[in-house]
Scaffold this active site. Structure first.
Site, mmCIF file in Angstrom:
data_model
loop_
_atom_site.group_PDB
_atom_site.id
_atom_site.type_symbol
_atom_site.label_atom_id
_atom_site.label_comp_id
_atom_site.label_asym_id
_atom_site.label_seq_id
_atom_site.Cartn_x
_atom_site.Cartn_y
_atom_site.Cartn_z
ATOM 1 N N TYR A 140 0.824 -1.212 0.000
ATOM 2 C CA TYR A 140 0.000 0.000 0.000
ATOM 3 C C TYR A 140 0.857 1.260 0.000
ATOM 4 C CZ TYR A 140 -4.653 -2.018 0.850
ATOM 5 O OH TYR A 140 -5.848 -2.660 0.734
ATOM 6 N N LYS A 189 3.201 -15.400 2.398
ATOM 7 C CA LYS A 189 3.443 -16.142 1.153
ATOM 8 C C LYS A 189 4.945 -16.402 1.096
ATOM 9 C CE LYS A 189 2.032 -17.935 -2.721
ATOM 10 N NZ LYS A 189 1.180 -19.130 -2.770
ATOM 11 N N ASP A 221 -2.754 -18.522 0.567
ATOM 12 C CA ASP A 221 -3.732 -19.261 -0.253
ATOM 13 C C ASP A 221 -4.392 -20.358 0.578
ATOM 14 O OD1 ASP A 221 -1.205 -20.464 -0.169
ATOM 15 O OD2 ASP A 221 -1.201 -21.100 -2.262
ATOM 16 N N ASP A 245 -6.265 -7.051 4.179
ATOM 17 C CA ASP A 245 -7.395 -6.434 3.486
ATOM 18 C C ASP A 245 -8.262 -7.517 2.859
ATOM 19 O OD1 ASP A 245 -8.965 -4.368 2.240
ATOM 20 O OD2 ASP A 245 -7.945 -4.871 0.367
ATOM 21 N N ASP A 249 -12.242 -9.320 4.451
ATOM 22 C CA ASP A 249 -13.539 -9.360 3.756
ATOM 23 C C ASP A 249 -14.093 -10.785 3.754
ATOM 24 O OD1 ASP A 249 -13.244 -6.628 3.155
ATOM 25 O OD2 ASP A 249 -14.128 -6.880 1.162
HETATM 26 C C1 IPM Z 1 -10.383 -1.393 3.943
HETATM 27 C C2 IPM Z 1 -10.654 -0.802 2.586
HETATM 28 C C3 IPM Z 1 -9.525 0.142 2.229
HETATM 29 C C4 IPM Z 1 -8.239 -0.651 2.191
HETATM 30 C C5 IPM Z 1 -9.749 0.882 0.896
HETATM 31 C C6 IPM Z 1 -11.044 1.652 0.888
HETATM 32 C C7 IPM Z 1 -8.599 1.805 0.573
HETATM 33 O O1 IPM Z 1 -10.822 -1.812 1.649
HETATM 34 O O2 IPM Z 1 -10.258 -0.614 4.913
HETATM 35 O O3 IPM Z 1 -10.333 -2.613 4.047
HETATM 36 O O4 IPM Z 1 -7.913 -1.269 1.175
HETATM 37 O O5 IPM Z 1 -7.532 -0.643 3.199
HETATM 38 MG MG MG Z 2 -10.876 -3.760 2.477
#
Ligand code: IPM
Ligand code: MG
Length: 350
Positions: A140, A189, A221, A245, A249
């Site tokens: 990032y 990884k 993975d 990240d 999710d």
């Molecule tokens: C998160 C989001 C952010 C990230 C985006 C919006 C930049 O996906 O906080 O998980 O990738 O960190």
């Molecule tokens: Mg995110």
């Protein structure tokens, strides 16, 4: 206690979920006799519209002056082609405040078992894990850009981690594991990436300082597969910015909805930033349909981690659980309540 809380509503559903969490915090303030001083500042697309930049100087200054920051969400199609995108403000805030550790708890509320993306027999084993995501380094924030090569235009992003960056976030993961089930799983990884191999070395060394904690190491993975097959095996997942990240999710999908997942970003100073892990959901904005739970639970994390108000945090979390147990919820978890009504129900149980 007295505390200064900076609200950054941002874009899309952000203003609605931040308002919901503010009402919850005001309820806690009254019931428990605290003195919270709220102020607001612009961030993301809203800031671009108002002053041409997603992270105005005033907002950074206000964050430094606050005891904690509660963020809604940033981004939306309207600003996709802006010279500086709204998302840059989020990364800027993380970097500015030195928030190198992002805690993303994924705990299954019993009432949300049916909303999980996993089969009931897997969900039955329980899900209670925390992803500790490195937040101010890695790809990032590495070198990136465009150049021209022999095969035409090239674009590159680089993953670079310093020992110290790994060590400080690893210690947060270990300290958290000590208070939980005492298991840390380093996800990386290392079969391909040099940076992952440094993570393994540094974390193995730190492991010596925490004899009661068990360390496992897993390729990312495989970790993705294991999270879908049996998330009950995980306690604390320690990982890099990008892998965290992605995996967080996935953990949201297995606990029912991304709408209910909170997060805390902590670092060098006591100023923490708290935000739901969901995005700005532009399609839902202004419709009173957003799930306020993620931001409300983020506010609970603020009470516990920035202000040391454990009883108050627990009261909020129990109120959320009670509302869900009563079968109430917003549409993302199969309910029929709007954001405001859902928040009313939570507040009435604090
Ligand atoms: C998160 C989001 C952010 C990230 C985006 C919006 C930049 O996906 O906080 O998980 O990738 O960190
Ligand atoms: Mg995110």
């Amino acid at each position: 206690m007295k505390a200064r809380i900076l609200l950054l509503p941002g874009d899309g559903i952000g203003p609605e979920t931040v308002l919901a969490a503010r009402r919850v915090l005001e309820c806690v303030e009254k019931r428990f006799g605290h003195d919270f001083d709220f102020s607001s500042a612009l961030i993301g697309g809203a800031a671009i519209d108002a002053c041409g930049h997603p992270l105005p100087e005033d907002t950074v200054r206000a964050a430094h002056a606050a005891d904690a920051v509660l963020l809604g969400a940033v981004g939306g199609p309207k600003w996709d082609d802006a010279p500086v995108r709204p998302e840059a403000a989020l990364l800027g805030m993380r970097k500015e405040l030195g928030l190198y550790a992002n805690l993303r708890p994924a705990k299954l509320f019993p009432a949300l078992k049916g909303a999980s993306a996993l089969k009931p027999e897997i969900v039955e084993r329980g899900i209670d894990l925390v992803t500790v995501r490195e937040l101010t380094g890695g790809i990032y924030f590495g070198e990136h850009g465009y150049r021209t090569g022999s095969a035409g235009r090239e674009a590159f992003d680089t993953e670079c981690y310093a020992e110290l960056e790994i060590e400080r976030v690893a210690r947060i993961a270990y300290e958290l594991a000590e208070k939980r089930s005492r298991k840390v799983c380093l996800v990386d990884k290392a079969n391909v990436l040099t940076s992952s191999r440094l993570w393994r070395k540094v974390v193995s060394d730190i492991n010596e300082d925490y004899p009661s904690v068990q360390l496992d190491m897993m390729y990312v993975d495989n970790a993705a597969m294991q999270l879908a097959l049996d998330p009950s095996q995980f306690d604390v997942i320690l990982t890099s910015n990008l892998f965290g990240d992605i995996l967080s999710d996935l953990t949201a999908a297995i606990v029912g909805s991304i709408g209910v997942m909170p997060s805390a970003s902590l670092g060098a100073t006591t100023v923490g930033m708290y935000e739901a892990i969901h995005g700005s959901a532009p399609a839902l904005a202004g419709l009173d349909k957003a799930d306020p739970v993620g931001t409300i639970l983020s506010a609970a994390m603020m009470l516990r981690l920035s202000f040391d108000l454990d009883e108050e945090a627990t009261a909020v979390e129990n109120a959320v659980a009670a509302v869900l147990d009563a079968g109430l919820g917003t549409p993302d978890i199969g309910g029929t309540l709007g954001t405001i009504k859902m928040t009313d129900e939570i507040i009435s149980r604090i």
